[in-house]
Design a protein around this motif. Structure first.
Motif, short mmCIF file in Angstrom:
data_model
loop_
_atom_site.label_atom_id
_atom_site.label_comp_id
_atom_site.label_asym_id
_atom_site.label_seq_id
_atom_site.Cartn_x
_atom_site.Cartn_y
_atom_site.Cartn_z
N LYS A 10 -48.39 11.50 10.06
CA LYS A 10 -47.14 11.22 9.31
C LYS A 10 -47.45 11.03 7.82
O LYS A 10 -46.75 11.57 6.96
CB LYS A 10 -46.49 9.95 9.88
N ASP A 11 -48.53 10.30 7.52
CA ASP A 11 -48.89 10.08 6.11
C ASP A 11 -49.24 11.41 5.42
O ASP A 11 -48.91 11.61 4.25
CB ASP A 11 -50.06 9.09 5.99
N LYS A 12 -49.89 12.31 6.17
CA LYS A 12 -50.22 13.62 5.59
C LYS A 12 -48.93 14.39 5.29
O LYS A 12 -48.81 15.06 4.27
CB LYS A 12 -51.09 14.43 6.58
N ILE A 13 -47.94 14.27 6.18
CA ILE A 13 -46.65 14.96 5.95
C ILE A 13 -45.97 14.36 4.71
O ILE A 13 -45.42 15.08 3.88
CB ILE A 13 -45.75 14.87 7.21
N PHE A 14 -46.07 13.05 4.57
CA PHE A 14 -45.52 12.40 3.37
C PHE A 14 -46.13 13.02 2.10
O PHE A 14 -45.49 13.09 1.06
CB PHE A 14 -45.84 10.90 3.39
N SER A 15 -47.39 13.46 2.21
CA SER A 15 -48.07 14.03 1.03
C SER A 15 -47.91 15.55 0.95
O SER A 15 -48.60 16.21 0.16
CB SER A 15 -49.56 13.70 1.08
N GLY A 16 -47.08 16.12 1.81
CA GLY A 16 -46.77 17.55 1.69
C GLY A 16 -47.42 18.45 2.72
O GLY A 16 -47.24 19.67 2.68
N HIS A 17 -48.17 17.86 3.66
CA HIS A 17 -48.82 18.68 4.68
C HIS A 17 -47.78 19.30 5.63
O HIS A 17 -46.83 18.65 6.03
CB HIS A 17 -49.79 17.79 5.48
N GLN A 18 -47.99 20.59 5.98
CA GLN A 18 -47.15 21.24 7.00
C GLN A 18 -47.94 21.24 8.30
O GLN A 18 -49.05 21.80 8.34
CB GLN A 18 -46.87 22.68 6.60
N ILE A 19 -47.39 20.66 9.33
CA ILE A 19 -48.22 20.53 10.53
C ILE A 19 -48.41 21.87 11.22
O ILE A 19 -47.55 22.75 11.18
CB ILE A 19 -47.73 19.42 11.50
N THR A 20 -49.57 22.00 11.85
CA THR A 20 -49.92 23.26 12.52
C THR A 20 -49.40 23.22 13.96
O THR A 20 -49.05 22.14 14.48
CB THR A 20 -51.44 23.43 12.56
N LYS A 21 -49.44 24.37 14.61
CA LYS A 21 -49.01 24.40 16.00
C LYS A 21 -49.95 23.53 16.85
O LYS A 21 -49.49 22.79 17.73
CB LYS A 21 -49.00 25.85 16.53
N ALA A 22 -51.25 23.61 16.57
CA ALA A 22 -52.21 22.82 17.36
C ALA A 22 -51.91 21.33 17.23
O ALA A 22 -51.94 20.57 18.22
CB ALA A 22 -53.63 23.12 16.90
N GLU A 23 -51.59 20.89 16.01
CA GLU A 23 -51.26 19.47 15.81
C GLU A 23 -49.97 19.11 16.57
O GLU A 23 -49.89 18.04 17.18
CB GLU A 23 -51.08 19.18 14.32
N ALA A 24 -48.99 20.01 16.51
CA ALA A 24 -47.72 19.73 17.19
C ALA A 24 -47.91 19.63 18.70
O ALA A 24 -47.35 18.74 19.36
CB ALA A 24 -46.70 20.82 16.85
N VAL A 25 -48.72 20.54 19.24
CA VAL A 25 -48.96 20.53 20.70
C VAL A 25 -49.64 19.22 21.10
O VAL A 25 -49.29 18.59 22.12
CB VAL A 25 -49.80 21.76 21.11
#
Ligand code: SF4
Length: 326
Positions: A10-25
């Motif tokens: 979540k903190d990475k997303i706050f900094s602009g990261h787009q989550i990958t499919k592997a992370e989502a799974v």
């Protein structure tokens, strides 16, 4: 994922990261489900603020559709003539309903037609209708007229000045052949891409609970991110008697809420809308509003289904700390 890994993501997303499919799974397999929902809500708050959008849908009944979408009561696969019994009110009656909704805070309506392709005569009919409603109701209108050609999209924009276009992609590319064989999913992508290039805000949607897997839902969310949509409607499968999916079992509450949350992790900034079916799962509406949702269809005129009670909806949105955008 454990508590700390979800928080870190979540903190990475706050900094602009787009989550990958592997992370989502990995994320949807977490046992820390409450942390997942809570974090999705924090992402919504960070990128979208407390604003809540109420959206309403008006269906134009053009008779039975020529397509075979197996979830749809208007399709060639249904054994019941729903189209003959659905709302067929004239434009003045519709205007009256729209004005009532506007008074209650609805600032955006979607006009939805039942056919895949409108011919030029049907498009003109819709253009005249949009202009009539715009002049008399002064409300934002989103057209949902199926897979229009680029030329038709240019004409629609020029002749109505509306700036929003909606086209459902229904499900993932992988699962789509189980749902519809008469519309190429690439046509839908093309319509959305063309609309975006022409300056429309683009909205899309899908139906969850048609037999697809959670990974399919992740693929839908990723595809919508690629298409750069401004909002998505998440419909819960409503099994209509007489359709091929009439015996489809409803998703569990946890699967529904996890889907909302993963859509928010993948699409932090867009409107994620609680759409068709939400009145059937009132029991989890509060939880959904705490799992990343920031918009809802209200007062909807559904084909053969109960509309939501807008006064109760508004009360709940306010109680949950949202501000209704007017
Ligand atoms: S194109 Fe639309 S109206 Fe036609 S069958 Fe599919 S979902 Fe139903």
């Amino acid at each position: 994922m454990n508590f700390s890994e979800i928080k870190e993501l979540k903190d990475k997303i706050f900094s602009g990261h787009q989550i990958t499919k592997a992370e989502a799974v990995k994320l949807v397999k977490t046992e820390n489900i409450e942390t997942l929902y809570y974090s999705a809500n924090q992402i919504r708050a960070k990128f979208c603020g407390p604003f809540f959008e109420m959206w309403s849908v008006f269906h134009q009944n053009l008779g039975r559709c020529e397509n075979d979408c197996n979830f749809c009561p208007m399709s060639t696969t249904t054994k019941v003539d729903y189209y003959a019994t659905c709302d067929d009110s004239d434009v003045n009656t519709q205007l009256e309903s729209i004005l009532k909704l506007k008074n209650k805070g609805v600032n955006h309506i979607e006009i939805d037609v039942t056919h895949k392709k409108l011919n030029d005569e049907q498009l003109l009919e819709m253009i005249n209708m949009v202009n009539f409603i715009k002049v008399n109701a002064d409300i934002d209108i989103c057209a949902s007229f199926g897979s229009l050609s680029r030329e038709q999209l240019v004409r629609l924009k020029a002749e109505t000045k509306i700036d929003s276009y909606h086209c459902n992609i229904e499900t993932s590319e992988n699962f789509y052949p189980n749902v519809c064989t008469t519309i190429d999913i690439n046509e839908k992508y093309k319509t959305l891409k063309n609309a975006k290039e022409l300056g429309y805000k683009i909205y899309s949607g899908c139906i969850i609970g048609m037999g697809e897997m959670m990974e399919d839902r992740i693929d839908i969310a990723l595809k919508l991110r690629d298409l750069n949509v401004d909002g998505v409607s998440l419909n819960i499968m409503l099994p209509f008697p007489g359709t091929p999916l009439e015996k489809q079992l409803r998703l569990s509450n946890q699967e529904i809420l996890t889907t909302f949350a993963i859509f928010r992790f993948i699409n932090p900034k867009i409107k994620i809308r609680f759409a068709r079916g939400h009145h059937l799962i009132k029991i989890i509406e509060k939880e959904a509003l705490r799992a990343g949702i920031n918009s809802s269809i209200v007062g909807e005129l559904l084909v053969n289904a109960k509309s939501s009670d807008i006064d109760n909806d508004v009360k709940l949105f306010l109680e949950e700390g949202f501000l209704i955008k007017k």
